[in-house]
Each structure stands twice: as C-alpha cells, then as structure tokens.
Design a protein around this motif. Structure first.
Motif, mmCIF file in Angstrom:
data_model
loop_
_atom_site.group_PDB
_atom_site.id
_atom_site.type_symbol
_atom_site.label_atom_id
_atom_site.label_comp_id
_atom_site.label_asym_id
_atom_site.label_seq_id
_atom_site.Cartn_x
_atom_site.Cartn_y
_atom_site.Cartn_z
ATOM 1 N N MET A 841 -23.907 -10.083 45.311
ATOM 2 C CA MET A 841 -24.101 -11.568 45.305
ATOM 3 C C MET A 841 -23.182 -12.505 44.634
ATOM 4 N N GLU A 842 -22.206 -13.285 45.130
ATOM 5 C CA GLU A 842 -21.505 -14.150 44.150
ATOM 6 C C GLU A 842 -22.307 -15.621 43.912
ATOM 7 N N VAL A 843 -22.497 -15.991 42.851
ATOM 8 C CA VAL A 843 -23.038 -17.212 42.791
ATOM 9 C C VAL A 843 -22.776 -17.725 41.353
ATOM 10 N N LYS A 844 -22.486 -19.155 41.224
ATOM 11 C CA LYS A 844 -22.099 -19.714 39.971
ATOM 12 C C LYS A 844 -21.090 -18.971 39.205
ATOM 13 N N GLY A 845 -20.096 -18.406 39.702
ATOM 14 C CA GLY A 845 -18.980 -17.693 39.217
ATOM 15 C C GLY A 845 -19.525 -16.310 38.634
ATOM 16 N N ASN A 846 -20.597 -15.839 39.064
ATOM 17 C CA ASN A 846 -21.292 -14.404 38.598
ATOM 18 C C ASN A 846 -21.283 -13.732 39.894
ATOM 19 N N LYS A 847 -20.865 -12.324 39.473
ATOM 20 C CA LYS A 847 -21.182 -11.271 40.763
ATOM 21 C C LYS A 847 -22.593 -10.518 40.263
ATOM 22 N N GLY A 873 -33.696 -12.853 36.833
ATOM 23 C CA GLY A 873 -32.954 -14.071 37.513
ATOM 24 C C GLY A 873 -31.429 -14.293 36.828
ATOM 25 N N LYS A 874 -31.020 -13.238 35.959
ATOM 26 C CA LYS A 874 -29.900 -13.630 35.209
ATOM 27 C C LYS A 874 -28.882 -13.910 36.278
ATOM 28 N N GLY A 875 -28.002 -14.895 35.845
ATOM 29 C CA GLY A 875 -26.663 -15.057 36.673
ATOM 30 C C GLY A 875 -27.095 -15.975 37.631
ATOM 31 N N PHE A 876 -28.338 -15.940 38.342
ATOM 32 C CA PHE A 876 -28.519 -16.752 39.660
ATOM 33 C C PHE A 876 -29.075 -18.241 39.008
ATOM 34 N N ILE A 877 -29.853 -18.100 37.751
ATOM 35 C CA ILE A 877 -30.459 -19.177 37.021
ATOM 36 C C ILE A 877 -29.367 -19.675 36.168
#
Length: 896
Positions: A841-847, A873-877
C-alpha cells in the motif's frame, strides 16, 4: 350524631374526635376482666400496595356480661376492605355497600353490639376503627380487620406504619411484614419507633426481591420491667424501604389485566425555584406557633441557592412584603430576610385573600419581565393557622379569586397549623392550583414538620410530565399528566390493559428537565409478573387491579371536592360508589355492613366526614385529574429507526481497539489495531474549529490470553466545548454534563434527550447517538459479554457517519481521515494463509505491507474485507499511535 345509629341510646354510641387524653390511654382491646389470647398483624406489600390484616382473639373471663371493644389505628390514606367477627361461634361477615343501602339494611335489625365506625383522631397520619360487642361471661370473640393502601414515596423512602397497642400482655403477639418488589429491594430499615426496650427483637430477612420483617416478643419481653404486669408494647411499628431502579424511565408492571407505571427518576439536576413565602402573623399565631415558624423559616431560607429567587409576605389584617420583587437567594438576601422574619410580632386579623393575590402578582411580574429562568419552578408556600377574618372571608370566593389570577406555571402549597384552620379549604385551594396541603400540628416539633414538608418540595427535578401509552392498548387510565416531580417522590399511573394480540406493553414519558426535554420509553411483558406472583407465598396477586381502583377512587374524591356544580358532583359520587362497592372499599360514600351468617344481627362501619379535617378521608393530598392524552403506535420508537437510516458508516473503532476506515473515493476499507495499555486515553476526533473532541479510554480484559492482555474501549467521551456539553458513555452508565448540571441515565431504557444544541438518543441495551448542532453525529455501540466469560469484559464501539461537517482542522486517530488520503494498493500476492492475501500500500509517502482480512462490522453484523495495516497503523496514521494518547477525557489533540 350519625343518622344510622339514631335509634340507639345516644349514651352508647361515641362519635367525634378522640381527645389527646384518650389517645394516651388508647388500647386495641378494651374491657375489664378479659383475656387477650392473641394479637397478630400481617402486612403483605406487593409492588408498593399493602394489604394489612389485624386479628385478635379475646375471652370475657369476668363473672358478668360486658362490652368488649376492638380498636385499630389505621393510616388515613387506607381503605378498610373487610371486617369479620366471630362471637361464640356466630360469624359476622362484612360487605361494602352504598351508605344509604347499608344504613337501611342496618335499620331493619338490632345490632348485636355497638356500631363500628371510623373516628378521626388528633394523630397526624392515623384514623381509628372502633367496634364494641356486648357478650355474656365466658364468651370468646375473634376480631379480624383488613385494610389496604398504596405506599407513598417521600424523600426516597416508603414508610409502612403499624400501631401496636394491645394495652396488656398477650401470650401470642406477632407482627409480620412481607415485601415483594419484582425489580428488587434496595434496602429495608426498621427504626426503633417502639422504643429501645425492644432493640434487637425485630428480625429482617432479605433477598433481592423479597423481605420478611418479624416482631415476636415473648410475654416476658413485653413487660415494662421484669416483674411488671403492664405491657411496654405501645406505639408505632415502622418498616422503611426503597426499591432498585435500573433506569430513569420508570418501572412498568402488568398483572391481572391491569398495569401500574411507577416513575421516580434520580441523578438529574434540580430545577431552580421561585418561591414566595406567605406567612400568617395574625394574633392567633402568637407564642409557640410563631416561634416554631420562625425557626423553620431560618432553615428553609438557608437552603436557597444563588439560582433560586424568593420573597416573603407576612399578613394579618394588613399585607407586608419583605421585598416587592423576587430577589436571588444570595447569602446577603437570605440574611436580611431572616432578620425580617425574626422581628415579626403577631397581632390582628387574617386577610388570606389579599396575601395570596399579592404573592401571585409578584411571581407574574417576574415571569412577564423575563427575570427568571423559563425552566424554573414557581411556587407559593402559605403558612396559616386560622380562617380569614378580614377582607374577603367567604372561602369559595377566595378560591375563585386565586384561581382566576393564577397561571399554570405557579403552584400553591398550603400548610395549616393546628385545628382552628379549615383544612378542607386549604386542601381544595392547593389541589386546584397544582399543589398539595399538609396539616402541621401545633406542638414542640412544629418546626420539624414545616422543614420536613419543605424538604419534600425543595428539589424539583422535572416539569410537565406526561406518561402515555399506545391508545389501542390501554383504557381507564388514571391521571397521567403531572405538573412537577420532586426528588425522592414517585409518580404512579394505572389503568386496564386491552387485549390487542401483543405480549408487550410500552409507556412513553415526556418531561422537561433543567436544561433539556426528555422522552423515555419502558416496556413490560404482559404475562411475566403473573407467572412470578403465582410462585410467591406471601405476595398479593391482585395488587394491580386494587391499586388502579384505589388511585381512581382517590382522584375522583379529589375531583368531587372541586366539582363546580351539583350535577357534576352527583355524577362523580355515583362513579365513586360504583367503584367502591365493586372493589369493596369503605370510603366516605360507602359503608360496611357486617352481618351474621346465622341470624339478622348487623353491625355498620362507615367513614364519617369531619369538615375541619379535610375534604376526603383516606385521600391525603391527591390532585385533580387534568387530562388523558393517548399516544398512537405511529410514534412508537420511530425516531431511533429514522436516525439509523441516516447513518452510513465511514469510520469506527471497536474492540482491541480495532479501527476500520472506509475510504469512499478509493472504494476500499483499511483497518488497523492500536496496541496500547489499560487506562490510556486515545484521541479519536479532535476539531478545534468546531470545538468538538471525542476520546476513548481503554480497559483491559479479565486476564491474559495467549500471553496478551486484550484492551477495549471502556469509556468514550463526546465533548462540545462551544455547547458546554459532555456525554460520557460507559457500559455501566451514560452521564450527561452541561455546565454545573449533571444527569445520569441507564442503558436499561430507551430515551431521547433534547438540549439546546445537543440531541441524545439512547436505544435500550444497544447504542447511543449524540448529535451536535444537527451537523455532527457520533454513535457508541454497547457490547455485552457473558458475565462469566474468562477473558472478555463489556466494551464500547464508536462510529461516525460520512456527512459530519467538521472543520478543516479536524484530526485524531479517526478524525484525520475525514480528509481522505490518496491510497494505492498493488503487487497483490498469496500470503502465509491462502485466504489472507498480501499487497503493498502506498499512502502518505509510505510503502506498507498490508494483509487482506475479513473483519466483522458490528454495526451491520456482516463481514467487511479490509486491508490490514500492521504495527498499530504505522505509516497509515500520522505520526506514532502514542502521539494520540491524551491526559484526560476533555483533552484536545496537540499539533503533531
């Protein structure tokens, strides 16, 4: 002299007041050279309705024929339902008839002894039943009296009083009180009103729903001293109790084709009060009466708060006002008013008419000028010891004058000191103006009586209460609209249940509280209580129909006293007589004919009216029925169904705390867990722009499972800083706070609460929805687990819909996704388990590596497939989950 005993020698019949001297010498059994074999009293109280039986067995052990008397003091609000007597094998059995019918039958045959009757006494709450029978030596007489009453709740307690005054030692003396309350008994107390001599002799056995109180002193224990022949048993035997109330919506009981709704909410903020005290300072108040009134007023004034408004009027032939306008209950104003009252010197006549009209005008002026809170309660408290002697002295004219000036926002409470005052008038004028009356006895504790009365009306919790039922489900409903509800009291509505094919009955209660309007719903199974009663040994199976008749007759008696025309009065009289005969109640309009089974001997028991004692013996302070309002099925619970239809779930948090975020633009659901500790408070929504913050506090499971202690939301707080309202939801309770006002509600009843800017809808044992300014809604679901579950505890779920109008500043574990991020999911492949695919998942500049999980949405009860983000939720929140831990339930989230 009552006309039904005119043919007797008047010296043999006693009527009128029992003197205080006679009261002191009161004996249940009267006669010389008699042996009292037994004296027993049994009360069965079922759902606040008491049936009491008093029995005694007596032998004329003297050498001569003599009259044996049987006297019983009974509560003024009680109705005698039966009296039987067995004299040397001849049994007299009672039946209630219309007074004229009973008197005519009685006149046809000579009675065996003196007539029976109710004679009012100087005691505060009791009447005296008396009968005498003339019997030859060696005769055995058995007396048995039955009476019934509805228990009245005052200051949070039901008090059942039995007067035990045998006047001599009795081999078998026993008192039994059986209490059965289907919803549970909160406490049972037996104050030592019989004196310290009998301390420890009363035994109480109590379970959840039942209690048995027994008092059974031996012959030796009854003696005043070890060698005394006099009995120390002389006074009131008192049992006090209250019931468990799991909900503020009230308790609905259905039995034997009738229903009874009890309503006694608590944990509500009292309404502010506007009171005008109207004090009689005529010459007759000189001395002890004035001293006691002043003492009571000092305490009463000290009870006023800054939110209360008041004034004081004192009157004789003139009217004086301490203040021409209502003033707030500040310490300075209270101190000045106390000084004023302290300096009053009684003299002159009594001008009640002008004093009451002045009080009404002071309140009307404050209401018209908008000086007082619209939700406050306005009342006049009149204290007087005599009839009017100056100005308008015709009582009916005073009554009309006051009624004409009054508004429905104002209530009148009348306190009559002593026996010179026409209590009938005080009672009528209070009932007609939404109040009640009470006699204050002019003795050393008059001050305590005044203070006790004030304490009953000093804490109004609700206004304009209406208890309604679907119109096709009930009939013959007693008064169901009430002007006020006072803390510690209870409102009761009864009626008949129609056969409509349903096995449930619902009630809907609407009321106005200090800061909100309430709608409360409760329900009852039509068969459940009858099944329960059939299994109880000492319950009173017919309580519901008897209580309905008791309430209806009392309300009709009150209505009759206020009837505007003779025709109306005759119509009400006929209704009372029909009901009283059908249900066998001795009322002011019926009498009990006691006839022998084997011969023409007859006795007569009736209830003579004493005009100085009140309009209706046995009625106490019941008030006039205003209206009957029915509710159709179309209203039944619809506001909850409509609310749910509007809810489309966007974001929610559930157990362990498990979060599911629905992303409509991306057409996917993303989920994650937060692995935090019990006690931590997590911020769910923080929006400084709208002033709304929603936080959840974690609780732990009962014990570890697989080396891990699960956590759940045990508390969720929804706080609107701008509206000044906070709703704190727990599995145990729902607390609503608005400024300094605190209200508590239960999950056990459906309710709807309307505040100025906030609406709260509680669905019984399921969910609560909070709506702020019609723009932002949040739903909290209740999850109950099996009480004996080895690991899990009751917990809460949180849901927020997709159309909430937050500001651009909204954040929080859930709030941040109001502004939906762009999400891409690719590189889907098989995971370690076939049904759980993995992807990037690519979200908020994180993979992120994510896993496809089926997870259950407890809102819809169906599985939702979501992409699960690991590591809390690290990277998503935004940031780390620990950034969302806040210090208290009111805390907004600091900038990340």
């Amino acid at each position: 002299m009552s006309d039904h005993v005119d043919h007797f020698d008047s010296s043999r019949i006693r009527r009128g007041l029992v003197t205080s001297e006679e009261e002191e010498d009161f004996e249940v059994i009267r006669g010389s050279d008699i042996t009292v074999k037994s004296y027993t009293v049994e009360s069965r109280i079922t759902a606040r309705f008491a049936h009491t039986t008093v029995k005694s067995s007596v032998v004329n052990s003297g050498p001569n024929a003599q009259s044996i008397g049987f006297n019983v003091q009974i509560p003024k609000r009680a109705f005698i339902t039966n009296f039987t007597m067995n004299v040397n094998g001849i049994t007299f059995i009672g039946s209630v008839k219309e007074k004229t019918v009973a008197r005519n039958l009685y006149a046809q045959a000579r009675a065996r002894g003196k007539a029976a009757g109710i004679v009012r006494t100087n005691s505060q709450d009791m009447e005296t039943f008396k009968t005498e029978v003339h019997v030859p030596p060696g005769s055995k007489v058995e007396f048995e009296l039955h009476y019934q009453e509805m228990m009245q709740r005052k200051l949070g307690t039901y008090t059942h009083t039995l007067h035990i005054q045998p006047g001599r030692l009795v081999p078998q003396l026993q008192v039994d009180v059986y209490i059965f309350e289907p919803k549970g008994i909160k406490f049972v107390k037996t104050p030592s009103t019989l004196g310290e001599h009998f301390a420890g002799l009363t035994k109480v056995t109590q379970t959840k729903e039942k209690a048995h109180v027994v008092f059974k002193p031996t012959l030796q224990q009854q003696r005043k001293c070890d060698n005394c022949t006099e009995s120390a048993v002389d006074g009131a035997f008192t049992v006090q109790y209250d019931v468990e109330r799991e909900t503020n919506a009230g308790e609905l009981q259905v039995s034997d084709g009738h229903f009874v709704q009890f309503f006694a909410p608590s944990d509500l903020t009292p309404l502010s009060k506007n009171i005008v005290f109207v004090i009689d300072v005529s010459g007759s108040m000189w001395g002890l009466k004035m001293k006691q009134t002043v003492e009571a007023m000092k305490t009463i004034l000290d009870d006023l708060t800054m939110d209360d408004y008041f004034s004081v009027i004192d009157f004789n032939h003139n009217i004086r006002c301490w203040s021409e306008e209502l003033v707030p209950g500040t310490s300075i104003n209270v101190r000045e008013a106390k000084k004023y009252i302290q300096n009053i010197k009684p003299n002159g006549g009594t001008n009640i008419n002008e004093a009451l009209l002045k009080a009404v005008r002071i309140l009307l002026k404050a209401l018209d000028q908008g000086l007082i809170d619209q939700r406050s309660v306005s009342m006049i408290i009149l204290v007087s010891d005599g009839d009017p002697t100056v100005g308008e002295i015709k009582l009916s004219a005073i009554q009309k004058n006051v009624k004409r000036e009054m508004r429905e926002e104002i209530s009148l409470f009348s306190l009559g000191i002593g026996f010179d005052v026409d209590f009938d008038f005080l009672e009528r004028i209070a009932m007609e103006n939404r109040g009640l009356a009470q006699r204050i006895f002019a003795n050393h504790d008059a001050s305590e009586q005044l203070k006790l009365f004030y304490s009953r009306v000093s804490s109004p919790l609700l206004r304009k209460i209406t208890i309604q039922f679907p119109e096709d489900s009930v009939s013959d409903v007693t008064r169901n609209h009430f002007d006020k509800f006072f803390s510690g009291s209870e409102l009761v509505v009864a009626g008949k249940v129609k056969s409509v094919g349903s096995n449930m009955l619902q009630s809907f209660t609407t009321a106005s509280a200090a800061t909100m309007d309430l709608t409360l719903v409760t329900e009852a199974d039509l068969q459940e209580l009858d099944t329960l009663l059939s299994q109880q040994q000492h319950s009173f199976a017919g309580f519901a129909s008897r209580m309905w008749a008791y309430i209806t007759i009392n309300q009709l008696l009150a209505e009759r006293s206020l009837a505007p025309t003779a025709a109306k009065k005759r119509k009400i009289t006929q209704r009372i007589m029909t009901l009283a005969v059908e249900h066998q109640f001795v009322t002011p309009l019926t009498a009990m004919l006691v006839e022998s089974q084997d011969g023409p001997e007859r006795l007569l028991a009736d209830s003579p009216k004493d005009p100085k004692q009140g309009c209706c013996p046995g009625i106490g302070t019941a008030r006039l029925t205003h209206s009957f309002i029915n509710l159709t099925h179309s209203h039944s619970g619809c506001f909850y169904k409509k609310l749910l239809k509007r809810f489309t779930v966007k974001l929610y948090a559930n157990n362990d705390p498990h979060f599911i975020v629905h992303l409509p633009k991306n057409n996917m659901d993303v989920c994650f867990n937060i692995d935090s500790k019990p006690g931590h408070i997590l911020n769910l929504v923080s929006d400084p722009g709208t002033g709304i913050v929603i936080n959840g506090q974690l609780v732990g499971g009962k014990k570890m499972k697989n080396n891990k202690l699960n956590t759940y939301f045990g508390t969720i707080s929804i706080y609107s800083e701008d509206a000044g309202v906070k709703v704190v939801v727990r599995p145990s309770s729902i607390d609503l706070m608005e400024g300094k006002n605190n209200h508590s509600f239960s999950w056990a009843a459906t309710a709807k609460l309307n505040l100025n800017r906030v609406k709260v809808a509680i669905e019984k044992e399921h969910k609560i929805t909070v709506t702020i300014d019609d723009k932002i809604s949040a739903m909290v679901l209740l999850h109950r687990v099996w009480k004996k579950h080895p690991f899990n505890v009751d917990f809460l779920g949180f849901y927020t819909p997709n159309d909430n109008q937050y500001s651009s500043q909204v954040h929080g574990l859930i709030g941040q996704f109001v502004n939906e991020p762009e999400v891409k999911v690719f590189d889907m492949h098989e995971g370690t388990e076939p049904e759980k695919k993995q992807a990037t998942m690519e979200v908020k500049g994180n993979k992120l590596t994510v896993t496809r999980y089926p997870t259950q949405s407890t809102l819809h009860g169906s599985d939702v497939y979501c992409w699960f983000v690991h590591n809390s939720g690290k990277g998503f929140i935004d940031g780390h989950y620990s950034n969302y831990i806040v210090p208290d339930l009111n805390s907004f989230l600091p900038s990340l």
